[in-house]
Structures are given as C-alpha cells and as structure tokens.
Design a protein around this motif. Sequence first.
Motif, PDB file in Angstrom:
ATOM      1  N   CYS A  63      38.015  36.209  29.023  1.00 29.51           N
ATOM      2  CA  CYS A  63      37.654  37.632  28.417  1.00 29.51           C
ATOM      3  C   CYS A  63      38.706  38.198  28.255  1.00 29.51           C
ATOM      4  CB  CYS A  63      36.595  38.396  29.290  1.00 29.51           C
ATOM      5  SG  CYS A  63      35.001  37.510  29.669  1.00 29.51           S
ATOM      6  N   VAL A 115      31.900  36.967  24.780  1.00 32.70           N
ATOM      7  CA  VAL A 115      32.121  37.492  25.904  1.00 32.70           C
ATOM      8  C   VAL A 115      30.833  37.466  26.774  1.00 32.70           C
ATOM      9  CG1 VAL A 115      32.865  39.588  27.417  1.00 32.70           C
ATOM     10  CG2 VAL A 115      34.011  38.924  25.267  1.00 32.70           C
ATOM     11  N   ARG A 125      30.116  34.263  28.036  1.00 34.78           N
ATOM     12  CA  ARG A 125      30.896  33.566  29.432  1.00 34.78           C
ATOM     13  C   ARG A 125      30.497  34.357  30.554  1.00 34.78           C
ATOM     14  NH1 ARG A 125      32.398  31.768  32.615  1.00 34.78           N
ATOM     15  NH2 ARG A 125      34.637  31.137  33.471  1.00 34.78           N
ATOM     16  N   LEU A 139      39.039  42.930  34.192  1.00 31.65           N
ATOM     17  CA  LEU A 139      38.563  42.350  33.004  1.00 31.65           C
ATOM     18  C   LEU A 139      39.231  42.961  31.927  1.00 31.65           C
ATOM     19  CD1 LEU A 139      34.555  41.981  33.409  1.00 31.65           C
ATOM     20  CD2 LEU A 139      36.043  40.166  33.166  1.00 31.65           C
TER      21      LEU A 139
END
Length: 318
Positions: free
Chosen positions: A122, A141, A144, A204
Amino acid sequence: MDYDDYYEFRPYVSAGARRAQAMRALAKLQKKGRRMSPVVIEGRKIARTFWGEAWCDNLERYSDYANRLPRGRSYLRHGSVVDLQVSPGCVTALVSGSTMYDVKITIGPVPRARWSAICRDCSGAIDSLVELLQGRFSQGVMTRLCEQQAGLFPSPRDIIFTCSCPDWASMCKHVAAALYGIGARLDQQPELLFLLRKVDQQDLIANVGADLSKKGRGPKVLTSADLSEMFGIEMAAAAPPMRAAAGAVATKRSASAKADASSGVAGAIRPAKTKEPARRERVHRLTPAKRRAISERMRKYWAARRDLLKKQKPPRSS
C-alpha cells in the motif's frame, strides 16, 4: 438445582422484551456509575462506511460462523448489545438475552511479516491519515486490505470467544451480536480496528515521501496560477525587475538636472535626502483553522496531480 434445570435452555424471550430488559439493565448499571457504551443501530443496515462494511463482509465469508450470524444480527438490531468495549486484542460485551450475558472475544495481532507486506503493497497509495480512516482510497488498496487470510481482518483461527450463556455451540448468538457490534462501532471509530489488531495505522502512510523519491521525481516549481489554485487565494502581481527600476530612476535624475540647468542653479549644492525609516511590514498570522484548510487544499491538489500523472503514464508492455 437439578441436572436438567442446569443444562436446559431458558425460555424464549421476544425481541420487545429483550429490548425493554436491555434498557432497564443499561439504566441500572449507569446509575451504579459503570461507564457503558451500547451499540445503537438506526434502521436495518448495521454498517454504512468502508471499515464497518468490510468487517461484516469478512465475518460472513467464513462458513464456520454461518449458522449463528443471522441471530446475532437480529439481537444487535434490537438493541441487545448493552455495552461493548474495544481494547488491544480484546473485546468485552454485555448482551441481553433471557438474562444478561457476559461476552469476551480475544483476537490475535496481525503477524509482523503480514503487516510489513500490507504496508509495502500500500506504500504511496494512501495520502493521509484522514484519507485512511475515511476509507477514501483506490480499489486496489481496498482489495489488499480485505484480502482473505492475508489482509488486515482476522480469520476464525485468530478469534477466541467465550459467553456466560448455557449454549454450547461453537458460536452463540450473543457472541455473534458482539462481533457485528464491532462492525457498527468501526463506522464511528475506524481507528479501533488498528488498536484491536495491535498495529499502527501510521505505518501505512509513513513511506509516501520515500516512495516519491524512489521514482526520481524532483521538486517542481509552482507558478502563481498553481499557488492560487492550491491555496484558494488571489496572488499579488510580481514586482518589476530591478533593472527597469534603475532605468526609471536614471531618467528621472536626468530630467531633474536639465530643469535645474535651465533655472540657473546647476552649480547649487542639492541638500542630501534623509533616508526614510523602513516601514514595518505587517505580519499576517494564520489561524489553526486556516492552516487546516490550506493543508486540505494542498492534499487535494497533489492528489489530483498524481491522478493526472497516472493517466498520462503509458502502460507497461508485457
């Protein structure tokens, strides 16, 4: 107490009676000073945002939970989850049924290797913490993060639950109601998911700047139009170059000398001009609200720039 009395189920209680019992229990516990956090559902839909819906979808994809989940949804919609508390790796709940039942759900942390892989996949695709918590990012994203067995959400083997009710099923309806209650709570506080899985959501978005530098994108000089568009303000016109200003001064001095010569005072000594004190420029300080507004405009501006570059980038040849 007889053996049969202990192992037989309690008599059925209607949804209305459960709701009234839950309200009485809630008021009684609050009166005692206990801090309660009931789960309140408006309408039929349990979750309405990305994180809440993703949590509920993850529960329903596992066949281990299929038999008990419908009753859990019904209990939650009727206000039976009187209290739900989320802490790192643990959820405790108080659920109203035939009586009040204590539910405890333990969820294992995300393995370090899996979390590193998620952050790596990401990287550069999530711009800010606000965008992350609001679930505003690309479909790639989302896929995932919600990937079964390899994403952020737990699988049945990661979840251990207990309930004080006499139901010996692998998952009782009270536990199912509490699990759905987590999804409803994520609608309001999505950061609780990262707390529950014992990971830091900042990971992230920590590599966004590093990802841009790896792609070799140097700093870009912005024009006045770009700045006006970014900050939403009118930019003042640029000052004329110094050379032009010097030429104007020379022309003015030449005209003044000619005027003095014609009046017969060419040899007179001109009084020295006193230098005017420089004016103190007024400093405009930005309020915190304006700073936040400017930061939001900058984020939207760069997001639009990145989308434009992605569209202009030619597809890779296979």
